[in-house]
Design an enzyme around this catalytic site. Sequence first.
Site, PDB file in Angstrom:
ATOM      1  N   ARG A   1       0.825  -1.218   0.000  1.00 26.29           N
ATOM      2  CA  ARG A   1       0.000   0.000   0.000  1.00 26.29           C
ATOM      3  C   ARG A   1       0.855   1.262   0.000  1.00 26.29           C
ATOM      4  O   ARG A   1       0.498   2.267  -0.630  1.00 26.29           O
ATOM      5  CB  ARG A   1      -0.960   0.008   1.185  1.00 26.29           C
ATOM      6  CG  ARG A   1      -2.050  -1.024   1.082  1.00 26.29           C
ATOM      7  CD  ARG A   1      -2.911  -0.754  -0.137  1.00 26.29           C
ATOM      8  NE  ARG A   1      -3.979  -1.737  -0.196  1.00 26.29           N
ATOM      9  CZ  ARG A   1      -4.671  -2.022  -1.256  1.00 26.29           C
ATOM     10  NH1 ARG A   1      -4.429  -1.407  -2.381  1.00 26.29           N
ATOM     11  NH2 ARG A   1      -5.617  -2.920  -1.227  1.00 26.29           N
TER      12      ARG A   1
ATOM     13  N   GLU B   1       2.134   1.548  -3.498  1.00 30.19           N
ATOM     14  CA  GLU B   1       1.026   1.978  -4.340  1.00 30.19           C
ATOM     15  C   GLU B   1       0.777   3.486  -4.206  1.00 30.19           C
ATOM     16  O   GLU B   1       0.584   4.187  -5.200  1.00 30.19           O
ATOM     17  CB  GLU B   1      -0.229   1.204  -3.957  1.00 30.19           C
ATOM     18  CG  GLU B   1      -1.445   1.525  -4.779  1.00 30.19           C
ATOM     19  CD  GLU B   1      -2.660   0.724  -4.331  1.00 30.19           C
ATOM     20  OE1 GLU B   1      -3.336   0.189  -5.211  1.00 30.19           O
ATOM     21  OE2 GLU B   1      -2.914   0.646  -3.112  1.00 30.19           O
TER      22      GLU B   1
ATOM     23  N   SER C   1      16.720  13.924  -1.742  1.00 28.55           N
ATOM     24  CA  SER C   1      17.689  12.876  -1.478  1.00 28.55           C
ATOM     25  C   SER C   1      17.053  11.734  -0.703  1.00 28.55           C
ATOM     26  O   SER C   1      16.278  11.943   0.224  1.00 28.55           O
ATOM     27  CB  SER C   1      18.863  13.443  -0.671  1.00 28.55           C
ATOM     28  OG  SER C   1      19.730  12.398  -0.277  1.00 28.55           O
TER      29      SER C   1
END
Length: 87
Positions: free
Chosen positions: A14, A17, A40
């Site tokens: 998740r 995603e 960074s």
Amino acid sequence: VWDDEILKEPNVYRTYEAVTHYGNALKLLINEKFGDGIMSAIDFYMTVGKTVGKQGENRVVVTFNGKFLPHIEQNVADNTCASPNPK
């Protein structure tokens, strides 16, 4: 080494995603606020917090804190050493 098996873990999937889905918007917002460059992932901190939603549900707050690295144009004339394959 990237291991596809890690994506089978629901929290990891998740998070992956969400970053994938919102990645372009994050890039555009970073560039809008800081100029052309990147955040960074080496000089980087992350915190995880908790808040309560409008309906009383627990919600997760993830904060990425990375150093901004502006893009720098590199010129051949600025190189400090000769090419190992001179023409």
